[in-house]
Design an enzyme around this catalytic site. Structure first.
Site, PDB file in Angstrom:
ATOM      1  N   TYR A 166      68.664  54.375  30.160  1.00 52.88           N
ATOM      2  CA  TYR A 166      68.191  55.028  31.383  1.00 52.88           C
ATOM      3  C   TYR A 166      66.687  54.820  31.498  1.00 52.88           C
ATOM      4  O   TYR A 166      65.969  54.785  30.487  1.00 52.88           O
ATOM      5  CB  TYR A 166      68.560  56.521  31.334  1.00 52.88           C
TER       6      TYR A 166
ATOM      7  N   TYR B 240      64.787  65.116  32.033  1.00 54.41           N
ATOM      8  CA  TYR B 240      65.578  64.389  31.046  1.00 54.41           C
ATOM      9  C   TYR B 240      64.954  64.653  29.683  1.00 54.41           C
ATOM     10  O   TYR B 240      64.229  63.839  29.136  1.00 54.41           O
ATOM     11  CB  TYR B 240      65.565  62.898  31.388  1.00 54.41           C
TER      12      TYR B 240
HETATM   13  P1  NAI Z   1      80.376  60.366  30.008  1.00 60.80           P
HETATM   14  O1  NAI Z   1      80.473  61.824  29.849  1.00 60.80           O
HETATM   15  O2  NAI Z   1      81.465  59.674  30.740  1.00 60.80           O
HETATM   16  O3  NAI Z   1      80.221  59.612  28.614  1.00 60.80           O
HETATM   17  C1  NAI Z   1      79.612  60.143  27.489  1.00 60.80           C
HETATM   18  C2  NAI Z   1      80.654  60.127  26.391  1.00 60.80           C
HETATM   19  O4  NAI Z   1      80.062  60.338  25.117  1.00 60.80           O
HETATM   20  C3  NAI Z   1      81.714  61.215  26.549  1.00 60.80           C
HETATM   21  O5  NAI Z   1      82.997  60.612  26.608  1.00 60.80           O
HETATM   22  C4  NAI Z   1      81.567  62.034  25.275  1.00 60.80           C
HETATM   23  O6  NAI Z   1      82.808  62.532  24.825  1.00 60.80           O
HETATM   24  C5  NAI Z   1      81.014  60.985  24.328  1.00 60.80           C
HETATM   25  N1  NAI Z   1      80.360  61.503  23.116  1.00 60.80           N
HETATM   26  C6  NAI Z   1      79.389  62.444  23.020  1.00 60.80           C
HETATM   27  N2  NAI Z   1      79.056  62.634  21.720  1.00 60.80           N
HETATM   28  C7  NAI Z   1      79.820  61.776  20.991  1.00 60.80           C
HETATM   29  C8  NAI Z   1      79.945  61.500  19.599  1.00 60.80           C
HETATM   30  N3  NAI Z   1      79.215  62.154  18.687  1.00 60.80           N
HETATM   31  N4  NAI Z   1      80.830  60.556  19.196  1.00 60.80           N
HETATM   32  C9  NAI Z   1      81.589  59.895  20.104  1.00 60.80           C
HETATM   33  N5  NAI Z   1      81.513  60.114  21.428  1.00 60.80           N
HETATM   34  C10 NAI Z   1      80.640  61.049  21.867  1.00 60.80           C
HETATM   35  O7  NAI Z   1      78.954  60.117  30.704  1.00 60.80           O
HETATM   36  P2  NAI Z   1      78.168  58.805  31.149  1.00 60.80           P
HETATM   37  O8  NAI Z   1      77.059  59.326  32.006  1.00 60.80           O
HETATM   38  O9  NAI Z   1      79.058  57.773  31.709  1.00 60.80           O
HETATM   39  O10 NAI Z   1      77.516  58.284  29.806  1.00 60.80           O
HETATM   40  C11 NAI Z   1      77.728  56.989  29.247  1.00 60.80           C
HETATM   41  C12 NAI Z   1      76.387  56.345  28.919  1.00 60.80           C
HETATM   42  O11 NAI Z   1      75.699  56.058  30.136  1.00 60.80           O
HETATM   43  C13 NAI Z   1      75.453  57.237  28.093  1.00 60.80           C
HETATM   44  O12 NAI Z   1      74.766  56.446  27.149  1.00 60.80           O
HETATM   45  C14 NAI Z   1      74.470  57.732  29.150  1.00 60.80           C
HETATM   46  O13 NAI Z   1      73.235  58.113  28.604  1.00 60.80           O
HETATM   47  C15 NAI Z   1      74.364  56.479  30.001  1.00 60.80           C
HETATM   48  N6  NAI Z   1      73.724  56.662  31.321  1.00 60.80           N
HETATM   49  C16 NAI Z   1      74.230  57.553  32.224  1.00 60.80           C
HETATM   50  C17 NAI Z   1      73.628  57.736  33.457  1.00 60.80           C
HETATM   51  C18 NAI Z   1      74.184  58.716  34.452  1.00 60.80           C
HETATM   52  O14 NAI Z   1      73.515  59.025  35.449  1.00 60.80           O
HETATM   53  N7  NAI Z   1      75.402  59.208  34.279  1.00 60.80           N
HETATM   54  C19 NAI Z   1      72.424  56.975  33.843  1.00 60.80           C
HETATM   55  C20 NAI Z   1      71.989  56.023  32.848  1.00 60.80           C
HETATM   56  C21 NAI Z   1      72.615  55.898  31.627  1.00 60.80           C
END
Ligand code: NAI
Length: 286
Positions: free
Chosen positions: A172, A182
Site C-alpha cells: 500500500y 494507516y
Molecule cells: P482480506 O481481509 O481479504 O485479506 C486479509 C487476509 O489475511 C484475511 O483472509 C485474513 O484471514 C488473513 N490473515 C490475517 N492474519 C493472518 C495470519 N496470521 N495468517 C494467515 N492469514 C492471516 O483483505 P485485503 O484488503 O484483500 O488484504 C489482502 C492484502 O492486500 C493485504 O496485504 C493488504 O494489506 C493489501 N492491501 C489492501 C488494500 C485495501 O484497500 N483493501 C490496499 C492495498 C493493499
C-alpha cells in the site's frame, strides 16, 4: 501442464486474494489456498454450501475450482513456535499442520511443486492507533503478520517452486507517503515488505530463478480494510483525485497479478507495480 498457484490469505470472496485466485484460474492455473486458522471453518462451510458460487463464475462461464484449502497461521514458522494458549484455543485445536513450514511440507507431499506463490495477508492489532501511540508489541505484531510472514512463506515455499516461477504480494502507498489513519506500524510493515521484495528478488532469482514482485493496490472494501475504519473515505478520495476517476475493482488487481505471474512478465522482478487508478502519481489532490 498448467501452472499451480498457492494463495495465502483468502477467507471470503471480497478481498484481493480471492480476485487474484480468479484471474489465475481464468488463465488456467490450479488453485491452492491458505486460510487463516480462525477463519477456516466458516470459509470452508460457506464454500461447500455454495455461498460463493456467484463470485466463483469465471469469464468462460465455468466456476473457479479450489483444489485444496490449507489451514495457515503465517505468524508461526514451526510447531515449536506455537505458544500453549494458541495450541489449546478452540479455534486452533480442530486443525493441524498450519505453521508455515508444515503447510509447505503438506503442499510438497500433496502436489510436489508449485509455480506461483501469492501473499495476500496483513494484520496489525493497533492499526487504528497513530504510530506515535503504537506500543512495541503492536508494531512488532504488525511486522510479524504483514512482512515477516512473506519472508517466511517464500523461504519455505521457494524450494518447491519450479524455475521460472513467480511470487507476488500486496502493498500500500502508505509505505512511502503519509497516509493518516494507516497506523499501528502498518505503514512500517509495508515499507519492510517493499524493501524485502527487492532483496528476495535477488536471492530467489539467483538461486531458484523465481521472480518476486509486489502490487501497490488502491483502496478496496475488503474485510481487513473495513476493520481499519477509513476505507470509504479512501475510496471517495481516490475517485475524486486519481487520474482515472472510477472505483477500483478487485478484479483489476487480480488481472495485474496474473500478468506478473505469467511469462509475459518474464523480465520483471523486484518491482512495485501500482494498480491504483494512478493515484500514486498525483502530487496534490484536485
Ligand atoms: P482480506 O481481509 O481479504 O485479506 C486479509 C487476509 O489475511 C484475511 O483472509 C485474513 O484471514 C488473513 N490473515 C490475517 N492474519 C493472518 C495470519 N496470521 N495468517 C494467515 N492469514 C492471516 O483483505 P485485503 O484488503 O484483500 O488484504 C489482502 C492484502 O492486500 C493485504 O496485504 C493488504 O494489506 C493489501 N492491501 C489492501 C488494500 C485495501 O484497500 N483493501 C490496499 C492495498 C493493499
Amino acid at each position: 501442464r498448467g501452472k499451480r498457484a498457492f494463495i495465502a490469505g483468502i477467507a471470503d470472496d471480497n478481498g484481493y486474494g480471492w480476485a487474484i485466485a480468479k484471474s489465475l484460474a481464468a488463465a488456467g492455473a490450479e488453485i491452492l489456498v491458505g486460510t487463516w486458522v480462525p477463519a477456516l471453518n466458516i470459509f470452508e462451510t460457506s464454500l461447500r454450501r455454495g455461498k460463493f458460487d456467484e463470485s466463483r463464475v469465471l469469464p468462460d462461464g465455468s466456476l473457479m475450482e479450489i483444489t485444496k484449502v490449507y489451514p495457515l497461521d503465517a505468524v508461526f514458522d514451526t510447531p515449536e513456535d506455537v505458544p500453549e494458549d494458541i495450541k489449546s484455543n478452540k479455534r486452533y485445536a480442530g486443525s493441524s499442520k498450519w505453521t508455515v513450514k508444515e503447510v509447505a511440507e503438506c503442499v510438497k507431499e500433496d502436489f510436489g511443486s508449485i509455480d506461483i506463490l501469492v501473499h495476500s495477508l496483513a494484520n496489525g492489532p493497533e492499526v487504528s492507533k497513530p504510530l506515535l501511540e503504537t506500543s512495541r508489541y503492536g508494531y512488532l505484531a504488525a511486522v510479524s503478520a504483514s512482512s515477516y510472514s512473506y519472508v517466511s512463506l517464500l523461504k519455505h515455499f521457494v524450494p518447491i517452486m519450479n524455475p521460472g516461477g513467480a511470487s507476488i504480494s500486496l502493498t500500500y502507498i502508505a509505505a512511502e507517503r503519509i497516509i493518516p489513519g494507516y497506523g499501528g506500524g502498518m505503514s512500517s510493515a509495508k515499507a519492510a515488505l517493499e524493501s524485502d521484495t527487492k532483496v528476495m528478488a535477488f536471492e530467489a532469482g539467483r538461486k531458484h530463478r523465481v521472480r518476486v514482485n509486489t502490487i501497490s493496490a488502491g483502496p478496496l472494501r475488503s474485510r481487513a480494510a473495513k476493520a481499519i475504519g477509513f476505507i470509504d473515505m479512501m475510496i471517495d478520495y481516490s475517485s475524486e483525485n486519481a487520474p482515472l476517476q472510477k472505483e477500483l475493482a478487485a478484479e483489476e488487481v487480480g488481472n495485474a497479478a496474473a500478468f506478473l505471474a505469467s511469462p509475459l512478465a518474464s523480465a520483471i522482478t523486484g518491482t512495485v507495480l501500482y494498480v491504483d487508478n494512478g493515484l500514486n502519481a498525483m502530487g496534490v489532490g484536485v
